[in-house]
Design a protein around this motif. Structure first.
Motif, PDB file in Angstrom:
ATOM      1  N   ARG A   5       0.834  -1.217   0.000  1.00 30.18           N
ATOM      2  CA  ARG A   5       0.000   0.000   0.000  1.00 30.18           C
ATOM      3  C   ARG A   5       0.863   1.260   0.000  1.00 30.18           C
ATOM      4  NH1 ARG A   5      -4.909  -1.885   3.282  1.00 30.18           N
ATOM      5  NH2 ARG A   5      -6.349  -2.335   1.594  1.00 30.18           N
ATOM      6  N   ASP A   6       1.938   1.226   0.785  1.00 28.85           N
ATOM      7  CA  ASP A   6       2.848   2.372   0.796  1.00 28.85           C
ATOM      8  C   ASP A   6       3.411   2.613  -0.605  1.00 28.85           C
ATOM      9  OD1 ASP A   6       2.585   2.767   3.565  1.00 28.85           O
ATOM     10  OD2 ASP A   6       4.240   1.393   3.999  1.00 28.85           O
ATOM     11  N   ILE A   9       0.767   4.168  -2.759  1.00 33.54           N
ATOM     12  CA  ILE A   9       0.606   5.592  -2.436  1.00 33.54           C
ATOM     13  C   ILE A   9       1.731   6.398  -3.078  1.00 33.54           C
ATOM     14  CG2 ILE A   9       0.735   7.302  -0.562  1.00 33.54           C
ATOM     15  CD1 ILE A   9      -0.724   5.193   1.204  1.00 33.54           C
ATOM     16  N   GLY A  25      -6.597   7.687  -1.562  1.00 33.57           N
ATOM     17  CA  GLY A  25      -7.152   6.631  -0.725  1.00 33.57           C
ATOM     18  C   GLY A  25      -7.973   5.633  -1.527  1.00 33.57           C
ATOM     19  N   LEU A  30      -7.891   2.668   0.827  1.00 31.43           N
ATOM     20  CA  LEU A  30      -7.791   3.145   2.205  1.00 31.43           C
ATOM     21  C   LEU A  30      -8.732   4.331   2.386  1.00 31.43           C
ATOM     22  CD1 LEU A  30      -3.940   3.276   2.874  1.00 31.43           C
ATOM     23  CD2 LEU A  30      -5.569   1.709   3.946  1.00 31.43           C
ATOM     24  N   CYS A  35      -5.065   7.008   4.808  1.00 32.92           N
ATOM     25  CA  CYS A  35      -4.132   7.391   3.755  1.00 32.92           C
ATOM     26  C   CYS A  35      -3.286   8.584   4.206  1.00 32.92           C
ATOM     27  CB  CYS A  35      -4.906   7.703   2.481  1.00 32.92           C
ATOM     28  SG  CYS A  35      -3.875   7.927   1.038  1.00 32.92           S
ATOM     29  N   ARG A  38      -0.581   7.464   6.563  1.00 34.01           N
ATOM     30  CA  ARG A  38       0.511   6.778   5.856  1.00 34.01           C
ATOM     31  C   ARG A  38       1.401   7.774   5.110  1.00 34.01           C
ATOM     32  NH1 ARG A  38       0.187   0.825   4.430  1.00 34.01           N
ATOM     33  NH2 ARG A  38      -1.475   0.044   5.747  1.00 34.01           N
TER      34      ARG A  38
END
Length: 156
Positions: A5-6, A9, A25, A30, A35, A38
């Motif tokens: 996910r990181d 992003i 997001g 997310l 979001c 993070r």
């Protein structure tokens, strides 16, 4: 350590850092608040160094790119520091790389025209002694990418 996910992003933000938080997001599945947390963590951890605007060089009158290779006779710490200061003081020099092989340094210079290269060349050689300086003028940019290939980054 980055997770998938990181990385997702980072991929969204490196393509357009103005992407609304809700859209980021949604793209990474997310909530906007999760979001946001993070993204804050990615900034604090140094994965996001800063946000910049990518400016159209031709529209601001800087369409010309010249790559310059430099070979030197000496590699002393004093010469290296003097070289670093010399290139730092010339704003048209956008990037400088120290290389392996027969060429010691590669410089990327951005200018209004080819005629302006002479001024930058003279400024550089007046500040530092170099052995061989060769310039190559870019005729066409075939590919230019600002986004990193994050699919190579390891996700935990």
């Amino acid at each position: 350590m980055l997770n998938s996910r990181d990385l997702a992003i980072l991929d969204v933000l490196q393509r357009d850092s103005d992407t609304p938080l809700a859209d980021v997001g949604a793209k990474v599945h997310l909530s906007p608040s999760a979001c946001s947390r993070r993204i804050a963590h990615l900034r604090e951890a140094g994965y996001i160094r800063r946000n910049v605007a990518v400016i159209d060089r031709a529209k601001v009158g800087l369409p010309t790119t010249v790559f310059v290779t430099v070979s030197v006779r000496t590699h002393s710490a004093a010469w290296t520091e003097q070289f670093r200061q010399a290139v730092a003081g010339i704003p048209e020099i956008m990037e400088v790389y120290r290389l392996t092989g027969n060429i010691d340094y590669l410089l990327r210079i951005v200018l209004p025209s080819v005629d302006d290269y002479d001024r930058v060349y003279k400024a550089l050689v007046s500040r530092i002694e170099m052995n061989v300086v060769c310039a190559s003028i870019v005729m066409e940019t075939v590919k230019s990418a600002e986004s990193l290939p994050l699919h190579h980054a390891a996700a935990s």
